[in-house]
Structure formats: structure tokens, C-alpha cells
Write a protein that holds these residues in place. Sequence first.
Motif, short mmCIF file in Angstrom:
data_model
loop_
_atom_site.label_atom_id
_atom_site.label_comp_id
_atom_site.label_asym_id
_atom_site.label_seq_id
_atom_site.Cartn_x
_atom_site.Cartn_y
_atom_site.Cartn_z
N ASN A 228 33.63 -5.42 -34.53
CA ASN A 228 32.22 -5.02 -34.66
C ASN A 228 31.75 -4.22 -33.46
N ILE A 229 32.20 -4.61 -32.27
CA ILE A 229 31.83 -3.87 -31.07
C ILE A 229 32.47 -2.49 -31.09
N ALA A 230 33.75 -2.43 -31.46
CA ALA A 230 34.44 -1.15 -31.52
C ALA A 230 33.76 -0.21 -32.52
N LEU B 115 38.69 10.96 -26.13
CA LEU B 115 39.44 9.89 -25.47
C LEU B 115 38.87 8.52 -25.84
N LEU B 116 37.57 8.38 -25.75
CA LEU B 116 36.94 7.10 -26.09
C LEU B 116 37.13 6.75 -27.56
N LEU B 117 36.96 7.73 -28.43
CA LEU B 117 37.16 7.47 -29.86
C LEU B 117 38.61 7.11 -30.16
N GLY B 118 39.53 7.72 -29.44
CA GLY B 118 40.94 7.38 -29.64
C GLY B 118 41.22 5.94 -29.25
N ARG C 244 42.01 2.79 -32.00
CA ARG C 244 43.23 1.99 -31.86
C ARG C 244 42.89 0.50 -31.80
N THR C 245 41.79 0.17 -31.15
CA THR C 245 41.38 -1.23 -31.07
C THR C 245 41.09 -1.80 -32.46
N THR C 246 40.58 -0.99 -33.36
CA THR C 246 40.33 -1.46 -34.73
C THR C 246 41.61 -1.56 -35.55
N GLY C 247 42.71 -1.03 -35.04
CA GLY C 247 43.97 -1.05 -35.77
C GLY C 247 44.24 0.23 -36.53
N ASP C 248 43.38 1.24 -36.38
CA ASP C 248 43.57 2.53 -37.06
C ASP C 248 44.35 3.46 -36.14
N TYR C 249 45.67 3.38 -36.22
CA TYR C 249 46.52 4.12 -35.30
C TYR C 249 46.59 5.61 -35.62
N THR C 250 46.49 5.97 -36.88
CA THR C 250 46.56 7.38 -37.25
C THR C 250 45.39 8.16 -36.67
N THR C 251 44.19 7.63 -36.89
CA THR C 251 43.01 8.31 -36.35
C THR C 251 43.00 8.27 -34.83
N SER C 252 43.44 7.16 -34.28
CA SER C 252 43.51 7.03 -32.82
C SER C 252 44.40 8.12 -32.23
N ARG C 253 45.56 8.30 -32.83
CA ARG C 253 46.50 9.31 -32.31
C ARG C 253 45.87 10.71 -32.38
N ALA C 254 45.16 11.00 -33.44
CA ALA C 254 44.54 12.32 -33.59
C ALA C 254 43.53 12.56 -32.48
N PHE C 255 42.69 11.57 -32.18
CA PHE C 255 41.67 11.74 -31.14
C PHE C 255 42.29 11.81 -29.75
N LEU C 256 43.26 10.95 -29.47
CA LEU C 256 43.90 10.98 -28.15
C LEU C 256 44.64 12.29 -27.92
#
Length: 686
Positions: free
Chosen positions: A502-504, A548-551, A555-567
Motif C-alpha cells: 500500500n505504501i509502494a 529511478l524511484l518508480l523502478g 520492484r517492491t510490489t513484485g512487478d519486475y517487468t515494469t521495474s526493469r523498464a523504469f530502472l
Amino acid sequence: MSSPSEETMANLRSATSGFDYVFSNEIDQAREVFQTKDDPFHQLGLGVCAFLEAALGMESGLMVEATRLLALAEVGAKKQAKATKSSKNGGRFPQGTEWELIHADAIILLGLTNALSESYMGYLQCLYSLHNAHSKFARLYKIVFPVGVDDYATPATSRAPSRKPSNLSLKSHATSIASANSFSAASTALSISTKSTGFFGRWGTSLTISRASSGASTPVTPTTPLPEDGPVEELIVSGAAFGYGLFNLVLSLLPGKVKSVVGFFGFNHDRKLALQALAVSAAKNDVHAVFAGLSLMSYHGVVLLLSGYQANEAHIIKQYKVIVEKLESRYPTGTLWILNRAKILRMAYDADGAIRVLQDGLQPERTSVFVQADALLVFELAWTLLSQRRYQEAAETFMRMTELNTWSHATYYFIAAGCYWSLKNYAEAQNLMDAIPSLIDKKKIGGKDLPTEVLIKKRLAFYKAKQIRSTGSDADYIQAIRISPAEELGIFWNTHARIGKNIAEAHIHEWLALTPAVQIDSPYSTALPPSSPKPDLDNADELALRSLLLGIVHRTTGDYTTSRAFLTDAYKLQPQVTVSTWIGGIAQFELAVLELKEATVLEDESAASMTEEEREDGYSETDSLPRGVVTEEAKEYWVKAIKEAGKRLDAAMSLAGSEIDLSTRLDSRVMMLRDEIATKKEMLGL
């Protein structure tokens, strides 16, 4: 008149009572005890008091005093050792061994005092002290452990660590929280195994340790009982193990650029063996045992917070809890154990529980108060409140830090200003920002700004420049900020990695609402912000920071695909970044963490198809690392992930030059993560 041996025993008992006061928060009473005599035990006690106050409070003035007192202890111990060398030996160890140990203790504490500055010069001064201690500990080893330490107990052994590494999925947090809350470690003590040759067995004159194989072995049962230790003998045995362990652990945590100097001194380090040595010391009951426990706690806390990924997080937390419980039961009023109990809860995703423990530990009705240790409780509380978006409380708590120590009030003001900005209390945020320049001018280490304050000065200039672009004046420049300075600085403390979903998600919605709209698909991009002729983010620095922050939070939510795109996007913007040049290196580090976390998910999914018998076959009651519980499919994926993570870390280090803000922190994080990768490879049998 008592004999020298009787006098030594009496002095040791007296000094030990002083240390009992230290660990119970009674620092003034401790000093009174240490000031009653002028022997090296008591001199070292005074030095330790100043060292703890300096280390815990980051007080530059106390660092000077700690250096002075520890130098006196060093001289006194050296003199005592020389005076007793020719005396008749009547114990297990040569006469004067205890003074050689105190001498080495003083040297290594002097080195650590120098390292507190977090500057390259401080690290080099630390290395110089460690170099001096090197031959001391080599000699002490040969005296104390002539055939190794296989027969020496660690606090206890437990079942092999859980196969499952870091808690990656928010779905499994409840299990971790329950585990952390239980704090029942009666039978789940430290799981530390030793090799048949002894982990001191290959300690040569250069302190270089090499392992013949990566496999763990069954702890050896002594065939001949070890002689019982008296107080002086226990001091020597525990102190030699502590000194060796701390020596190597400090080396393992130094930034890579500083470590490159180590080769010129002719010694190396081994983190795993350092931790084992500290465990041998922690199993004892003398003063060194407490410091060994404190060293292990500090290390575990740092790794859990900053490494980003742990090869076996559940096992680390279990060891961590055992040490805390042992010391907390011995010194129930000690602030340091309260602090570490809260850290365990925070690492296990129970932020509310951590906050309660910290607030209870700071109740005004306490009878024992250690101001510098209290500052650590307040600092931990402030970051935990910030991580939960409890901005008003976080701001007040960071400002409370200015009453407890003199370390970088500018940093506390900067973070508090960011909290008030998030609350839309722009007037208070601006007032705090306006006070920062004079605070920085007052605080210098060796005539230079603290590393954090160097970054803050750049950020203030950045905000003012943006306000001038917008309005023609830098007045009220708080209005130019679009991403909270507190959340930005939180990247360096890794506050976004252990927050609830929820915080993420609250962070994600806030940052996705900024214009221009992101060009990366996110499950949370249901309502993109409208286009605006005057976008919120008008430069590459801000766009890279947002990505960077969105990535990190995706990732903290477990969404690795979107995390990788933002990072990846944050890293790609690096050539255009002009001020926040640290972003590219951090993005690569976070991508490395992502590779490892994603591999763990595949491993878990693969393991779900295994039978219970196959799973149990991978465990042993004595091995320190599990074997045979990873499918071939998962192992192949791990090989690729580890290779890719290594490339990412290499790229991060290539962007972590001395001109990059807080580069030594990134450097240390990379070193920690490489150690975790090495542990994972050992677990996989690679």
C-alpha cells in the motif's frame, strides 16, 4: 602486596564491572569505575566510552577524545607487555599475552575511529592502524589457537538455513512478521560451521585465508576437553577471536577503491571466516563477547538494509535474533539491544512493530539513559516513520536529532523539509531549507563538507536554478520542487525496499501524476496526467530521478517487468544528467538486485513442483548451507542472473568515481551484494 597475577585479576574484575555499566546505559558510572585505576584495562575502558559516544553519535569532538584515550591505552598496554615479558609464566598462555591483546584492541579501535569520517583519508588512516594490528593478531592467533579452533564452541548450532532467500513477495510478509515477533531463540541459536582444518588453520603471516572447497562440514566434536578458562584466559581466547573477526570484517566492508590499497600491505580478508570468528568470541562471556555480538548485530543490520538482496535472509534474521536475545537478557536496559530488536522487526516488514519498540525504548521514565545510543533509536525511528509516509512524525523526529548530536544538522533539516513539503506545509519547508547553508558552514570535517552535505548543497542550487527558470527569481524556491527531498535522500538509505504494498502504491500514484507523463506502461497508469505547457519535471535530472524511484517501488510490489523498464530508463538518461550524476550508478545497482530477486521467484516456482521428499533431501541438521534443493531449470536461470548481475555491478562501479556524490556508500553496497552473490553460488554448488 599482591602478586602481579593477583593485581591483574583484580584490575580485570574492576574494569569488567565498568563495562557492565557501559552495556546497561550507565556511561557516567562506567567512567567513574574506569577512572579509579590507571592500568591498561581501565585506560581502554575510558577509550571505549569515548569511542562508543563518537561512533554512535558521530561527534567529531568525541572522535578526537576517543583517539587520545585509545592512544593512552595503546601505550600503557605496550609498556605492560614489555614489563611482564620476562616474568615466569604460570598459565596456559605466555606471560603478558593479555597485554598484547589489549594493545591490539586499542590499535584496531583507533583505526575504526578514523573510519568514522566516511572519507577516503579516514579510510586510509584506518588501514594504517589495521596494518599495525595485523602482526599483533597473527602472533596472538599462533599463541591462542595453535591447532585451530574446531574445538571451540559458537553460541549453538541450528537446523540448516531455509532454502528460500530474501523475502521478495509481499504475499509472504505475514510469515516473516510472525517469525520476527516470536523472538524465541532458545534452540535456534547461531548456525556457524567450521572446517576440519579450522578456520584459523591457514592464517599465515599475511592474514590471507583461502578455502579448499565451498562445502560446509559437520562441526567437530572435541575428543579432548578444552581446559576451563579463568577470567584472564577467557579474555585472551575471546579477544583473539574477536580481534581476528573484526579485523577481517572491517576490511570486507571498506569501499573497493580503499581495499585496493590493502594489497600493498600484504593481507586479504574473508567475510565468512570473519563472521565465524566473531561467533566464537560471542559464545564467551567476557567483554569481547559483548563487542563481538554487537559487531555481528551491526553487520547483519547493515546487510539486511543496504545490500538489497540476501542469499538467505531468513537465516540472517534468525542469527540476528539469537544474538540480540542473549545480550538483551544480560543487559535488559541496554539501548543497543532495543535498537537491534526494532531493526529486526523493520527488516521483517513489521514497521509498526518496530515503531512501537523504538517509542517504548525512548519513554522518559527510563532510569538508564545513554544519550548517543538514544540518538540511534531516534534516527532509526525517524527513518521508519518516513518509510511509512508518516511525514509529520518523521519531520519532528528528524528535528529531534538536532538536540541529541552534532552530526550534520543540515541533513536532518533537509529531510524534515522534505517531509513538510510532502504535507504541503511549504512555509515550514522553506524556513528549514533557508537555514541549511549556515548549518553546513558550521560543520566541517578536516575543512571539508560532509559527503551528505555536498549533495545537499547541489540540490539547493538545483532547486533555486529551477525556480529562476520558472519565475525569474529564486525566492520561495520550495515551490520548484516536485519530488520530495526526503524521498530522494531515502534512496541512499534504501527506505523503499521494505515497505508494504500500500505504501509502494501510494508512491507510484504520486510520481506517475507528474508531467510529462511517463512513456512506460505501468499497471497503475490508469489515469495519466494531462499534458501541460509547463511540465512539473523540466530537465533530465528530475526525469531520471522519477524513473529511478518508480523502478525501485515497482520492484517492491513484485512487478519486475515494469521495474526493469523504469530502472533502465533512469540509466539511459545518465548522459543528460548534469547534477544528480549518482543516479546512473544507483540504477545499475538496483538492476543487479532486480536480476537476483527475479531469479528467486523462478526458483520458488520451480521448487513448488518438487515433492516433499526431494525438498527434505536438500537439508542437513548441521550444514550451514542447504544442498540439492534447486531444480536444474532454476540453477540454469541462476547462472544467467548471476552473470547479468555481475555486469550490472561492474557498470555501477564504473560510474562511482570519487567525484560522484556518496560514491563510497554505493561502493560498500556493491561489495556487500557481491558477497551475497558469492554465498548464493555456494548454496547452488556453482
